[in-house]
Design an enzyme around this catalytic site. Structure first.
Site, PDB file in Angstrom:
ATOM      1  N   GLY A  66      43.330   7.957  15.298  1.00  0.00           N
ATOM      2  CA  GLY A  66      44.136   6.746  15.448  1.00  0.00           C
ATOM      3  C   GLY A  66      44.951   6.362  14.220  1.00  0.00           C
ATOM      4  N   ASN A 122      48.040   7.056  13.741  1.00  0.00           N
ATOM      5  CA  ASN A 122      49.333   6.566  14.247  1.00  0.00           C
ATOM      6  C   ASN A 122      49.194   5.168  14.844  1.00  0.00           C
ATOM      7  OD1 ASN A 122      51.590   8.629  13.978  1.00  0.00           O
ATOM      8  ND2 ASN A 122      49.925   9.917  14.754  1.00  0.00           N
ATOM      9  N   ILE A 176      46.938  14.773  30.010  1.00  0.00           N
ATOM     10  CA  ILE A 176      48.325  14.780  30.497  1.00  0.00           C
ATOM     11  C   ILE A 176      48.434  13.741  31.609  1.00  0.00           C
ATOM     12  CG2 ILE A 176      50.008  16.192  31.761  1.00  0.00           C
ATOM     13  CD1 ILE A 176      48.728  18.550  30.043  1.00  0.00           C
ATOM     14  N   LEU A 177      49.430  12.881  31.523  1.00  0.00           N
ATOM     15  CA  LEU A 177      49.567  11.835  32.537  1.00  0.00           C
ATOM     16  C   LEU A 177      50.220  12.413  33.794  1.00  0.00           C
ATOM     17  CD1 LEU A 177      50.855   8.854  30.352  1.00  0.00           C
ATOM     18  CD2 LEU A 177      48.525   9.284  31.121  1.00  0.00           C
ATOM     19  N   ASN A 213      55.669   9.886  23.246  1.00  0.00           N
ATOM     20  CA  ASN A 213      54.594  10.725  22.718  1.00  0.00           C
ATOM     21  C   ASN A 213      54.987  11.259  21.339  1.00  0.00           C
ATOM     22  OD1 ASN A 213      52.149  12.348  22.849  1.00  0.00           O
ATOM     23  ND2 ASN A 213      53.498  14.110  23.165  1.00  0.00           N
ATOM     24  N   HIS A 262      54.592  14.410  18.835  1.00  0.00           N
ATOM     25  CA  HIS A 262      54.219  15.835  18.834  1.00  0.00           C
ATOM     26  C   HIS A 262      54.350  16.394  17.412  1.00  0.00           C
ATOM     27  CE1 HIS A 262      53.422  19.682  20.705  1.00  0.00           C
ATOM     28  NE2 HIS A 262      54.311  20.191  19.880  1.00  0.00           N
TER      29      HIS A 262
HETATM   30  C1  GRF Z   1      48.876  13.735  15.734  1.00  0.00           C
HETATM   31  O1  GRF Z   1      48.953  14.923  15.038  1.00  0.00           O
HETATM   32  C2  GRF Z   1      49.867  13.760  16.874  1.00  0.00           C
HETATM   33  O2  GRF Z   1      50.965  14.578  16.616  1.00  0.00           O
HETATM   34  C3  GRF Z   1      49.091  14.362  17.996  1.00  0.00           C
HETATM   35  O3  GRF Z   1      47.777  13.897  17.797  1.00  0.00           O
HETATM   36  C4  GRF Z   1      47.555  13.564  16.441  1.00  0.00           C
HETATM   37  C5  GRF Z   1      47.053  12.168  16.417  1.00  0.00           C
HETATM   38  O4  GRF Z   1      46.606  11.727  15.181  1.00  0.00           O
HETATM   39  N1  GRF Z   1      49.692  14.035  19.262  1.00  0.00           N
HETATM   40  P1  GRF Z   1      46.029  10.268  15.028  1.00  0.00           P
HETATM   41  O5  GRF Z   1      44.895  10.096  16.037  1.00  0.00           O
HETATM   42  O6  GRF Z   1      47.144   9.291  15.282  1.00  0.00           O
HETATM   43  O7  GRF Z   1      45.514  10.178  13.621  1.00  0.00           O
END
Ligand code: GRF
Length: 201
Positions: free
Chosen positions: A16, A18, A97-98, A112, A114
């Site tokens: 988490g 992000n 995947i939704l 999303n 990536h």
């Molecule tokens: C990130 O590397 C993102 O690109 C991928 O999952 C990871 C999530 O990291 N989709 P976090 O849980 O936000 O630390």
């Protein structure tokens, strides 16, 4: 007139980081007029859950264990998104995947993150650490992060923002992952602001 608050639901499965970036960006006014109305986690023990709780954000846990049938699981997610009058869905390290039903209900309102420069290194088999391993194996000199709209394909939706990082000869997948993750963190508030504007949320 005061602008309406954009209601964001964030879907997570893991650390988490992000999610944390988005929480902080909203709290600091970098993403103005927005609120994370809930975090939906596919994993009860994900650190992302604790991060949400630390900021008094409601958490809903929807696991494979509780909903063995994927249709029931996705219906539960859809219901929660709708119950909270979600304007924007952010997939922040969400590992499922939704289905079409959810994507259609939130067309151009699901994004999303990536960890590569799409359209390269995307698709069904390209997620998590595998992405970075493949990039190093292929001898790429550049990688990066992409934030994109979610459509019915896997990693095929319209790109919102991308940022490049170098791949160094001495890199391990772990080192590259960290560098890309920093780039994701830089891009996420920019992407969210852009989507709010573009989609007039
Ligand atoms: C990130 O590397 C993102 O690109 C991928 O999952 C990871 C999530 O990291 N989709 P976090 O849980 O936000 O630390």
């Amino acid at each position: 007139m005061k602008k309406k608050q954009v209601r964001i639901s964030v879907l997570v499965s893991g650390n988490g980081s992000n999610l944390q970036v988005l929480i902080d960006a909203i709290e600091n006014g970098i993403v103005p007029n927005a609120k994370i109305v809930q975090v939906i986690s596919s994993n009860a023990s994900a650190y992302a859950v604790e991060r949400a709780q630390n900021h008094d954000i409601p958490v809903n846990i929807i696991t494979k264990h509780d909903y063995a049938d994927i249709r029931d699981r996705m219906d539960a997610i859809l219901e929660m998104l709708q119950l909270e009058n979600t304007d924007l869905v952010v997939l922040a390290g969400y590992l499922s995947i939704l289905p079409q039903k959810v994507i259609k209900a939130y067309e151009n309102r699901i994004i999303n993150i990536h960890p590569a420069l799409l359209p390269k290194y995307g698709g069904k088999e390209c997620y998590g650490m595998k992405v970075h391993e493949r990039i190093i194996e292929a001898g790429e000199t550049e990688s990066g992060a992409t934030i994109h709209y979610v459509d019915e394909g896997i990693d095929t939706g319209k790109i919102i923002v991308q940022g490049v990082v170098p791949v160094r000869p001495s890199d391990t997948a772990e080192l590259l992952k960290e560098r890309v993750l920093k780039k994701e963190h830089e891009l996420l508030p920019i992407a969210v602001n852009q989507v709010i504007k573009e989609q007039m949320l």
